[in-house]
Design a protein around this motif. Structure first.
Motif, PDB file in Angstrom:
ATOM      1  N   TYR A  82      -7.048 -25.418   7.990  1.00 22.18           N
ATOM      2  CA  TYR A  82      -7.154 -24.656   6.747  1.00 22.18           C
ATOM      3  C   TYR A  82      -7.512 -23.209   7.049  1.00 22.18           C
ATOM      4  N   VAL A  83      -7.055 -22.337   6.161  1.00 24.10           N
ATOM      5  CA  VAL A  83      -7.392 -20.919   6.240  1.00 24.10           C
ATOM      6  C   VAL A  83      -8.007 -20.493   4.916  1.00 24.10           C
ATOM      7  N   VAL A  84      -8.810 -19.438   4.977  1.00 25.20           N
ATOM      8  CA  VAL A  84      -9.567 -18.968   3.817  1.00 25.20           C
ATOM      9  C   VAL A  84      -9.115 -17.556   3.453  1.00 25.20           C
ATOM     10  N   PHE A  85      -8.864 -17.345   2.171  1.00 25.02           N
ATOM     11  CA  PHE A  85      -8.576 -16.028   1.612  1.00 25.02           C
ATOM     12  C   PHE A  85      -9.591 -15.753   0.501  1.00 25.02           C
ATOM     13  N   PHE A  86      -9.707 -14.489   0.103  1.00 26.66           N
ATOM     14  CA  PHE A  86     -10.441 -14.201  -1.125  1.00 26.66           C
ATOM     15  C   PHE A  86      -9.684 -13.172  -1.945  1.00 26.66           C
ATOM     16  N   THR A  87      -9.920 -13.208  -3.244  1.00 28.03           N
ATOM     17  CA  THR A  87      -9.382 -12.222  -4.180  1.00 28.03           C
ATOM     18  C   THR A  87     -10.538 -11.614  -4.955  1.00 28.03           C
ATOM     19  N   ARG A  88     -10.548 -10.291  -5.054  1.00 31.93           N
ATOM     20  CA  ARG A  88     -11.566  -9.583  -5.837  1.00 31.93           C
ATOM     21  C   ARG A  88     -10.893  -8.919  -7.035  1.00 31.93           C
ATOM     22  N   ILE A  89     -11.496  -9.064  -8.210  1.00 34.09           N
ATOM     23  CA  ILE A  89     -10.985  -8.437  -9.428  1.00 34.09           C
ATOM     24  C   ILE A  89     -12.047  -7.490  -9.965  1.00 34.09           C
ATOM     25  N   ILE A  90     -11.678  -6.231 -10.144  1.00 36.74           N
ATOM     26  CA  ILE A  90     -12.586  -5.206 -10.660  1.00 36.74           C
ATOM     27  C   ILE A  90     -12.123  -4.830 -12.063  1.00 36.74           C
ATOM     28  N   ASN A  91     -12.973  -5.056 -13.043  1.00 41.94           N
ATOM     29  CA  ASN A  91     -12.632  -4.791 -14.438  1.00 41.94           C
ATOM     30  C   ASN A  91     -13.237  -3.456 -14.867  1.00 41.94           C
ATOM     31  N   GLU A  92     -12.426  -2.409 -14.856  1.00 41.83           N
ATOM     32  CA  GLU A  92     -12.881  -1.085 -15.274  1.00 41.83           C
ATOM     33  C   GLU A  92     -12.500  -0.778 -16.718  1.00 41.83           C
ATOM     34  N   THR A  93     -11.980  -1.783 -17.431  1.00 39.59           N
ATOM     35  CA  THR A  93     -11.634  -1.581 -18.835  1.00 39.59           C
ATOM     36  C   THR A  93     -12.891  -1.674 -19.699  1.00 39.59           C
ATOM     37  N   ASP A  94     -12.730  -1.477 -21.001  1.00 36.68           N
ATOM     38  CA  ASP A  94     -13.862  -1.531 -21.925  1.00 36.68           C
ATOM     39  C   ASP A  94     -14.066  -2.920 -22.524  1.00 36.68           C
ATOM     40  N   ASN A  95     -13.305  -3.900 -22.059  1.00 42.70           N
ATOM     41  CA  ASN A  95     -13.357  -5.242 -22.640  1.00 42.70           C
ATOM     42  C   ASN A  95     -13.619  -6.300 -21.575  1.00 42.70           C
TER      43      ASN A  95
END
Length: 228
Positions: A82-95
């Motif tokens: 198995y291999v490991v990945f990550f995803t980062r989400i940055i919410n710069e909106t007003d909601n």
């Protein structure tokens, strides 16, 4: 889409037979606090997508290179890498961002092996910036989670508040034998729909290259446009 330095990981893949009729494991929706005030500039980030709304506010998705190549033996005695990945989400909106992701148990069939599938799982752990340099991005003691989830669909529901960010892991498993190649993955957005792309480049190992997008979820925010 932005690429940083090249990191190569070779994998051996042969996948188990379809496990139809399995139940999924749902987790309650999570509300997360900001993990960082900035955007990672780490060399472990493979791709970055920036989406902007009419007011000029942005939603940013960062996808990592792979780490791992660790062996795992399931309760039936089958041996996987198995291999490991990550995803980062940055919410710069007003909601607030409402994130929903689900990978069916049979979401990605191996083209050269009909009836055999990748296993794509989302552990419950939250990835943070301080784990980027750690083995498997800090994801440890996976066996109990894999034992329970390897033959089930995997899902994530998470709220990312305005001006905050959150990251999650994706673990991809395969039987230890099979085709060789260099794997890259990444989450992206089309309208309100989320897609997870898996690419395996077989050119350096004289094997077939594959490239597939999996429709894996949605968000609540509308009218976000990809910035080139």
């Amino acid at each position: 889409m932005k690429y940083t330095h090249v990191y190569t990981l070779f994998l051996a893949f042969v996948f188990c037979a379809s496990c139809g009729g399995q139940n999924k494991t749902d987790r309650p929706k999570e509300k997360t606090k900001s993990e960082t005030k900035g955007v990672s500039t780490s060399g472990w980030i493979n791709t970055k997508y920036k989406y902007t709304d009419a007011a000029g506010a942005s939603l940013i998705i960062q996808n990592s290179f792979p780490r791992g190549g660790t062996k795992y033996t399931d309760p039936d005695g089958e041996v996987y890498n198995y291999v490991v990945f990550f995803t980062r989400i940055i919410n710069e909106t007003d909601n607030p961002l409402e994130l929903k992701i689900e990978f069916p148990v049979d979401s990605y069939e191996v083209p050269s092996l009909p009836g055999k599938y990748f296993k794509i799982l989302i552990p419950p752990d939250t990835m943070t910036l301080d784990k980027e340099s750690v083995f498997n991005y800090g994801l440890a003691d996976l066996d109990p989670f894999l034992n329970k989830g390897i033959h089930r669909s995997s899902s994530l529901k998470r709220t990312i508040n305005s001006k905050e960010s959150s990251s999650f892991y994706v673990v991809i498993l395969c039987l230890i034998e099979g085709a060789h190649g260099t794997m890259r993955t990444g989450l992206s957005l089309k309208g309100q729909d989320l897609f997870y792309r898996i690419k395996i480049d077989g050119s350096k190992s004289n094997t077939k290259s594959i490239d597939k997008e999996i429709h894996c979820g949605s968000i609540n925010l509308k009218n976000l446009m990809l910035q080139q």
